[in-house]
Design a protein around this motif. Sequence first.
Motif, short mmCIF file in Angstrom:
data_model
loop_
_atom_site.label_atom_id
_atom_site.label_comp_id
_atom_site.label_asym_id
_atom_site.label_seq_id
_atom_site.Cartn_x
_atom_site.Cartn_y
_atom_site.Cartn_z
N CYS A 84 0.85 -1.20 0.00
CA CYS A 84 0.00 0.00 0.00
C CYS A 84 0.89 1.25 0.00
O CYS A 84 1.72 1.41 0.88
CB CYS A 84 -0.91 0.01 1.23
SG CYS A 84 -1.79 1.57 1.45
N CYS A 95 0.25 3.42 3.49
CA CYS A 95 0.63 2.99 4.84
C CYS A 95 1.75 1.95 4.82
O CYS A 95 2.29 1.60 5.87
CB CYS A 95 -0.58 2.43 5.60
SG CYS A 95 -1.09 0.78 5.06
N CYS A 105 -6.50 -1.67 0.40
CA CYS A 105 -5.62 -1.94 1.54
C CYS A 105 -6.44 -2.40 2.73
O CYS A 105 -7.53 -1.92 2.97
CB CYS A 105 -4.84 -0.67 1.90
SG CYS A 105 -3.84 -0.87 3.38
N HIS A 125 -7.17 3.33 7.36
CA HIS A 125 -6.88 4.74 7.06
C HIS A 125 -7.76 5.18 5.90
O HIS A 125 -8.43 4.36 5.26
CB HIS A 125 -5.39 4.93 6.72
CG HIS A 125 -4.90 4.09 5.56
ND1 HIS A 125 -5.15 4.39 4.25
CD2 HIS A 125 -4.18 2.93 5.55
CE1 HIS A 125 -4.59 3.47 3.47
NE2 HIS A 125 -4.00 2.57 4.23
ZN LIG Z 1 -2.70 1.09 3.49
#
Ligand SMILES: [Zn+2]
Length: 317
Positions: A37, A40, A56, A60
């Motif tokens: 990702c 992150c 992901c 977030h």
């Molecule tokens: Zn992520």
Amino acid sequence: MEAFEPNTLQEAVLYFASPDNCREYLVAHRWPDGVVCPRCGGTTVLFQPKYNRWQCGGKHALRQFTSKTGTIFEDSPLGLDKWLLAMWQVVNCKNGVSSYEVHRAIGVTQKTAWFMDHRIRLALGMAPAEKLSGHVEADETFIGGKARNMHASKRLTRITGTGGKDKTAVMGILERSSKESVSRVRATVIPNRKKKALQAEVRAHVEAGSALYTDALQSYSGLDEFEHQVVDHAVQYVDGRVHTNGLENFWSLLKRGIHGTYVSVEPFHLFRYLDEQAFRFNNRKVTDGERFSIAVSGIVGKRLTFDHLTGKTEALA
Ligand SMILES: [Zn+2]
């Protein structure tokens, strides 16, 4: 995952016509150890084939991403097929390629082609970390300002009778080939040919203790941390090493590219043309497919907006 590596223009056209192939090629170069990702760094990602994107598993915002996210291709509505073919042309055409040629070859407007070109050139300006060493040549030249390369109407507004007004000073530093490597060059726009500017470039790019060859320009005197030898055209050196012929060769390639192919190079954009020519020169001994692969590896994490290109904001650091 091993992706197929096209090695000719024809193979590239066929291969990149498929969005799946484009994605696979980028994934193999960007995430050779598995998709990560970009927001992150998480590796728990789920591919959604219907949307050609990943989701992901992290907690977030903006959990969806594509192979373009976080690259110079991000935010562009153009498909990767067009991007990768434009990139193939820029990287592999020996004398460079104009935005007009890209525009005709891949079917986008010339303005769009110009923008693509410049994004790609940014990707090519991969600043190498290590300094040049061994036997190193340093030299300067001037680019631009030749009336015969301009369109008549532009000539009227640009040429004001003084001559040389539009010329931009460029410095080149070349590490000669050794048993381990081919020669490689770095070229940058410099404000002038004074001592301060030239010596700062030499010190930034050349390892102390290297053999340094320059012409007799006063600006080079005082580079005492190098084995500095000055080219004296009146003297025939016994070992024949004291010359800047490597850079002379690069300057002629550079000028052929700029004056032969590009309609004009504005001083503001010149550094990207220099990066492109230096990239092609430094990777001249590999195949087209390998050169392209090296260039694609440079796209990750580089972004460029239209404001950057038109000078509305500061150039990227
Ligand atoms: Zn992520």
